[in-house]
Design a protein around this motif. Structure first.
Motif, PDB file in Angstrom:
ATOM      1  N   THR A 187      19.093 -17.951  49.292  1.00 12.71           N
ATOM      2  CA  THR A 187      19.244 -17.671  47.861  1.00 12.71           C
ATOM      3  C   THR A 187      18.018 -16.890  47.410  1.00 12.71           C
ATOM      4  O   THR A 187      16.916 -17.439  47.392  1.00 12.71           O
ATOM      5  CB  THR A 187      19.339 -18.989  47.047  1.00 12.71           C
ATOM      6  N   PRO A 188      18.176 -15.601  47.089  1.00 16.24           N
ATOM      7  CA  PRO A 188      17.013 -14.835  46.622  1.00 16.24           C
ATOM      8  C   PRO A 188      16.753 -15.135  45.141  1.00 16.24           C
ATOM      9  O   PRO A 188      17.697 -15.273  44.373  1.00 16.24           O
ATOM     10  CB  PRO A 188      17.446 -13.377  46.797  1.00 16.24           C
ATOM     11  N   ARG A 189      15.476 -15.241  44.772  1.00 17.61           N
ATOM     12  CA  ARG A 189      15.151 -15.405  43.341  1.00 17.61           C
ATOM     13  C   ARG A 189      13.999 -14.464  42.992  1.00 17.61           C
ATOM     14  O   ARG A 189      12.923 -14.551  43.593  1.00 17.61           O
ATOM     15  CB  ARG A 189      14.738 -16.840  43.028  1.00 17.61           C
ATOM     16  N   VAL A 190      14.258 -13.561  42.032  1.00 20.63           N
ATOM     17  CA  VAL A 190      13.207 -12.640  41.605  1.00 20.63           C
ATOM     18  C   VAL A 190      12.387 -13.334  40.528  1.00 20.63           C
ATOM     19  O   VAL A 190      12.888 -13.630  39.441  1.00 20.63           O
ATOM     20  CB  VAL A 190      13.813 -11.307  41.086  1.00 20.63           C
ATOM     21  N   ALA A 191      11.130 -13.650  40.846  1.00 18.77           N
ATOM     22  CA  ALA A 191      10.253 -14.345  39.892  1.00 18.77           C
ATOM     23  C   ALA A 191       8.808 -14.126  40.301  1.00 18.77           C
ATOM     24  O   ALA A 191       8.508 -13.896  41.477  1.00 18.77           O
ATOM     25  CB  ALA A 191      10.572 -15.836  39.880  1.00 18.77           C
ATOM     26  N   ASP A 192       7.925 -14.222  39.314  1.00 17.77           N
ATOM     27  CA  ASP A 192       6.494 -14.116  39.592  1.00 17.77           C
ATOM     28  C   ASP A 192       5.946 -15.535  39.740  1.00 17.77           C
ATOM     29  O   ASP A 192       5.735 -16.227  38.750  1.00 17.77           O
ATOM     30  CB  ASP A 192       5.812 -13.382  38.426  1.00 17.77           C
ATOM     31  N   TYR A 193       5.734 -15.949  40.991  1.00 17.41           N
ATOM     32  CA  TYR A 193       5.333 -17.343  41.218  1.00 17.41           C
ATOM     33  C   TYR A 193       3.933 -17.628  40.671  1.00 17.41           C
ATOM     34  O   TYR A 193       3.552 -18.772  40.495  1.00 17.41           O
ATOM     35  CB  TYR A 193       5.426 -17.723  42.698  1.00 17.41           C
ATOM     36  N   THR A 194       3.156 -16.569  40.381  1.00 19.85           N
ATOM     37  CA  THR A 194       1.797 -16.810  39.883  1.00 19.85           C
ATOM     38  C   THR A 194       1.813 -17.263  38.419  1.00 19.85           C
ATOM     39  O   THR A 194       0.836 -17.781  37.920  1.00 19.85           O
ATOM     40  CB  THR A 194       0.915 -15.545  39.984  1.00 19.85           C
ATOM     41  N   THR A 195       2.943 -17.036  37.737  1.00 24.93           N
ATOM     42  CA  THR A 195       3.010 -17.467  36.342  1.00 24.93           C
ATOM     43  C   THR A 195       4.029 -18.587  36.169  1.00 24.93           C
ATOM     44  O   THR A 195       4.494 -18.848  35.060  1.00 24.93           O
ATOM     45  CB  THR A 195       3.360 -16.274  35.418  1.00 24.93           C
ATOM     46  N   GLY A 196       4.363 -19.247  37.274  1.00 24.51           N
ATOM     47  CA  GLY A 196       5.310 -20.367  37.201  1.00 24.51           C
ATOM     48  C   GLY A 196       6.688 -19.929  37.644  1.00 24.51           C
ATOM     49  O   GLY A 196       7.101 -18.818  37.360  1.00 24.51           O
ATOM     50  N   ALA A 246      14.302 -17.983  48.598  1.00 20.17           N
ATOM     51  CA  ALA A 246      13.243 -16.993  48.833  1.00 20.17           C
ATOM     52  C   ALA A 246      12.837 -16.388  47.488  1.00 20.17           C
ATOM     53  O   ALA A 246      13.654 -15.759  46.806  1.00 20.17           O
ATOM     54  CB  ALA A 246      13.755 -15.906  49.772  1.00 20.17           C
ATOM     55  N   ILE A 247      11.562 -16.620  47.099  1.00 18.33           N
ATOM     56  CA  ILE A 247      11.083 -16.155  45.784  1.00 18.33           C
ATOM     57  C   ILE A 247      10.112 -14.990  45.965  1.00 18.33           C
ATOM     58  O   ILE A 247       9.179 -15.065  46.771  1.00 18.33           O
ATOM     59  CB  ILE A 247      10.367 -17.308  45.039  1.00 18.33           C
ATOM     60  N   ASP A 248      10.345 -13.920  45.207  1.00 17.46           N
ATOM     61  CA  ASP A 248       9.431 -12.773  45.265  1.00 17.46           C
ATOM     62  C   ASP A 248       9.543 -11.990  43.962  1.00 17.46           C
ATOM     63  O   ASP A 248      10.572 -12.055  43.290  1.00 17.46           O
ATOM     64  CB  ASP A 248       9.768 -11.862  46.459  1.00 17.46           C
ATOM     65  N   VAL A 249       8.484 -11.227  43.640  1.00 16.62           N
ATOM     66  CA  VAL A 249       8.538 -10.404  42.416  1.00 16.62           C
ATOM     67  C   VAL A 249       9.457  -9.210  42.565  1.00 16.62           C
ATOM     68  O   VAL A 249       9.977  -8.706  41.569  1.00 16.62           O
ATOM     69  CB  VAL A 249       7.160  -9.854  41.959  1.00 16.62           C
ATOM     70  N   MET A 302      -3.179 -12.906  34.727  1.00 13.81           N
ATOM     71  CA  MET A 302      -2.832 -11.585  34.210  1.00 13.81           C
ATOM     72  C   MET A 302      -3.326 -11.468  32.764  1.00 13.81           C
ATOM     73  O   MET A 302      -3.169 -12.382  31.977  1.00 13.81           O
ATOM     74  CB  MET A 302      -1.312 -11.426  34.254  1.00 13.81           C
ATOM     75  N   HIS A 303      -3.915 -10.325  32.442  1.00 11.12           N
ATOM     76  CA  HIS A 303      -4.398 -10.129  31.084  1.00 11.12           C
ATOM     77  C   HIS A 303      -3.240  -9.745  30.174  1.00 11.12           C
ATOM     78  O   HIS A 303      -2.363  -9.008  30.557  1.00 11.12           O
ATOM     79  CB  HIS A 303      -5.436  -8.994  31.057  1.00 11.12           C
ATOM     80  N   SER A 304      -3.289 -10.221  28.912  1.00 14.86           N
ATOM     81  CA  SER A 304      -2.264  -9.801  27.960  1.00 14.86           C
ATOM     82  C   SER A 304      -2.942  -9.420  26.657  1.00 14.86           C
ATOM     83  O   SER A 304      -3.720 -10.177  26.085  1.00 14.86           O
ATOM     84  CB  SER A 304      -1.280 -10.930  27.727  1.00 14.86           C
ATOM     85  N   LEU A 305      -2.639  -8.200  26.223  1.00 12.55           N
ATOM     86  CA  LEU A 305      -3.253  -7.726  24.987  1.00 12.55           C
ATOM     87  C   LEU A 305      -2.206  -7.569  23.903  1.00 12.55           C
ATOM     88  O   LEU A 305      -2.408  -6.864  22.922  1.00 12.55           O
ATOM     89  CB  LEU A 305      -3.945  -6.373  25.238  1.00 12.55           C
ATOM     90  N   SER A 306      -1.072  -8.253  24.049  1.00 13.18           N
ATOM     91  CA  SER A 306       0.057  -8.014  23.152  1.00 13.18           C
ATOM     92  C   SER A 306      -0.244  -8.435  21.711  1.00 13.18           C
ATOM     93  O   SER A 306       0.426  -8.009  20.788  1.00 13.18           O
ATOM     94  CB  SER A 306       1.301  -8.723  23.665  1.00 13.18           C
ATOM     95  N   SER A 307      -1.288  -9.255  21.536  1.00  8.07           N
ATOM     96  CA  SER A 307      -1.561  -9.715  20.166  1.00  8.07           C
ATOM     97  C   SER A 307      -2.562  -8.817  19.444  1.00  8.07           C
ATOM     98  O   SER A 307      -3.003  -9.128  18.349  1.00  8.07           O
ATOM     99  CB  SER A 307      -2.074 -11.141  20.227  1.00  8.07           C
ATOM    100  N   ILE A 308      -2.970  -7.698  20.068  1.00  7.50           N
ATOM    101  CA  ILE A 308      -3.935  -6.798  19.413  1.00  7.50           C
ATOM    102  C   ILE A 308      -3.205  -5.514  19.039  1.00  7.50           C
ATOM    103  O   ILE A 308      -3.084  -4.599  19.856  1.00  7.50           O
ATOM    104  CB  ILE A 308      -5.144  -6.509  20.332  1.00  7.50           C
ATOM    105  N   PRO A 309      -2.700  -5.416  17.794  1.00  9.53           N
ATOM    106  CA  PRO A 309      -1.803  -4.307  17.441  1.00  9.53           C
ATOM    107  C   PRO A 309      -2.473  -2.939  17.421  1.00  9.53           C
ATOM    108  O   PRO A 309      -1.816  -1.919  17.565  1.00  9.53           O
ATOM    109  CB  PRO A 309      -1.280  -4.698  16.058  1.00  9.53           C
ATOM    110  N   ALA A 310      -3.803  -2.854  17.266  1.00  9.26           N
ATOM    111  CA  ALA A 310      -4.461  -1.552  17.143  1.00  9.26           C
ATOM    112  C   ALA A 310      -4.493  -0.792  18.476  1.00  9.26           C
ATOM    113  O   ALA A 310      -4.728   0.406  18.492  1.00  9.26           O
ATOM    114  CB  ALA A 310      -5.883  -1.746  16.631  1.00  9.26           C
ATOM    115  N   LEU A 311      -4.252  -1.465  19.579  1.00 14.39           N
ATOM    116  CA  LEU A 311      -4.326  -0.798  20.887  1.00 14.39           C
ATOM    117  C   LEU A 311      -3.077   0.034  21.146  1.00 14.39           C
ATOM    118  O   LEU A 311      -2.009  -0.268  20.605  1.00 14.39           O
ATOM    119  CB  LEU A 311      -4.459  -1.846  21.990  1.00 14.39           C
TER     120      LEU A 311
END
Ligand code: AVI
Length: 328
Positions: A141-150, A116-119, A1-10
């Motif tokens: 046991t349901p767990r809401v998590a994004d498995y692609t990021t751990g 069971a893990i799902d976003v 996933m792209h993250s642009l959080s460190s570029i304040p001008a956007l």
């Protein structure tokens, strides 16, 4: 996933997960969008419809393998009865096919714990209600998590873990990312724990193309829904009718590609991202790769991520593979 959080001008919207993905993807050459953007409420509904299409053999074929071989699969994962299995599923959704495996585990050992893990939360709620009603010896046991990021810890509670990663979801990741994902799973489980991987097989091109470009146009609607999502969430001005759904087989990379092709030269604005995009006639946005695997390719991917293939099951046409691997 792209993250642009460190570029304040956007613009602020470019710093949200959806906004940054769209910003980076549509300002790249060629233009791309990540497949996870498909899955808003409407996209998830359309994907459910895809799984019922006559051309989309994947879900049906994998379910057929589970119906026929669930007891054998679970027996093969057994360590001689020393420790019962605890079941964990990545991207579980409503876990419809998983019941076939859970029933087999329940037949073998009685009580079963299922993480069971799902976003998204809503399919997990449906899964828990249905599974616990239909198979009372299973506790979900349901767990809401994004498995692609751990996914943090995967509890064992003195049992042998069996991680399910089915539905050929592994095929929607680039090979290096897929390998990292499997390595991450391996890092969170112990020696001797099990992985059950479902992966679509390489097959005749025409069969693959039909599966990703169906008669009824459901896959086309699924693909174009990403434009509708951008319009709604980011103030885009896409006219989905001015884009055509395209499915291509890329032999060199062993993958089906989905694209959205601009039917005319046009300009599209995305207000929240302060973007003014130009499309040439025939230019495409690459929206998805769906990799197809030979048995050898899966074996090598498993070996390179700390697993050893124990057994593999397939259907009569050898269209889909279910692979049982042991953490080594
Ligand atoms: C979720 N995933 C395994 C599907 C696939 O076949 O790659 C997504 C999909 N894209 C178009 N049709 C289905």
């Amino acid at each position: 996933m792209h993250s642009l959080s460190s570029i304040p001008a956007l613009p602020e919207a470019a710093q949200t997960p959806v906004g940054s993905e769209v910003y980076v993807g549509l300002t790249s050459r060629p233009k791309t969008l990540s497949p996870w953007l498909f899955y808003d409420v409407e996209g998830s509904r359309l994907f459910e419809d895809i799984t019922d299409l006559p051309e989309y053999y994947l879900t049906r074929t994998e379910r057929g393998i589970f119906s026929r071989h669930a007891d054998e699969i679970i027996a093969a994962a057994d360590d001689g009865g020393a420790r019962p299995l605890t079941m964990i599923e990545f991207g579980a959704g409503t876990a419809a096919k998983t019941s076939l495996l859970l029933e087999a585990v329940a037949r073998r050992q009685g009580k079963v714990d299922f993480l069971a893990i799902d976003v998204s939360e809503s399919p997990l709620t449906v899964a828990k209600e249905r599974i616990e009603r239909e198979i009372p010896s299973v506790t979900v046991t349901p767990r809401v998590a994004d498995y692609t990021t751990g996914v943090a810890d995967l509890p064992a509670n003195g049992k042998r873990r069996m991680v399910l990663y089915i539905g050929s979801s592994i095929g929607n990741f680039e090979p290096a990312h897929a390998l990292n994902l499997l390595r991450d799973v391996r890092g969170r489980i112990s020696l001797g724990d099990q992985l059950l991987l479902g992966a679509d097989r390489v097959k005749e091109r025409s069969v693959l193309l039909r599966a990703y470009d169906d008669e009824a146009g459901v896959t086309a609607a699924f693909n174009k829904n990403v434009l509708v999502r951008i319009n709604r969430e980011l103030g885009g001005t896409f006219n989905p009718r001015l884009f055509k759904h395209r499915a291509r087989w890329n032999h060199e990379h062993s993958r089906i590609e989905m694209h959205l092709e601009s039917l005319i030269a046009q300009q599209v604005k995305i207000d929240a991202l302060e973007l003014d995009l130009r499309f040439a006639r025939g230019e495409t946005i690459h929206t998805e790769n769906s990799y197809k695997f030979t048995r050898k390719a899966v074996e090598s991917m498993l070996e390179h991520s700390g697993f050893a293939l124990s057994r593999c099951w397939t259907d009569d046409r050898e269209w889909f593979g279910v692979y049982l691997a042991t953490a080594v």
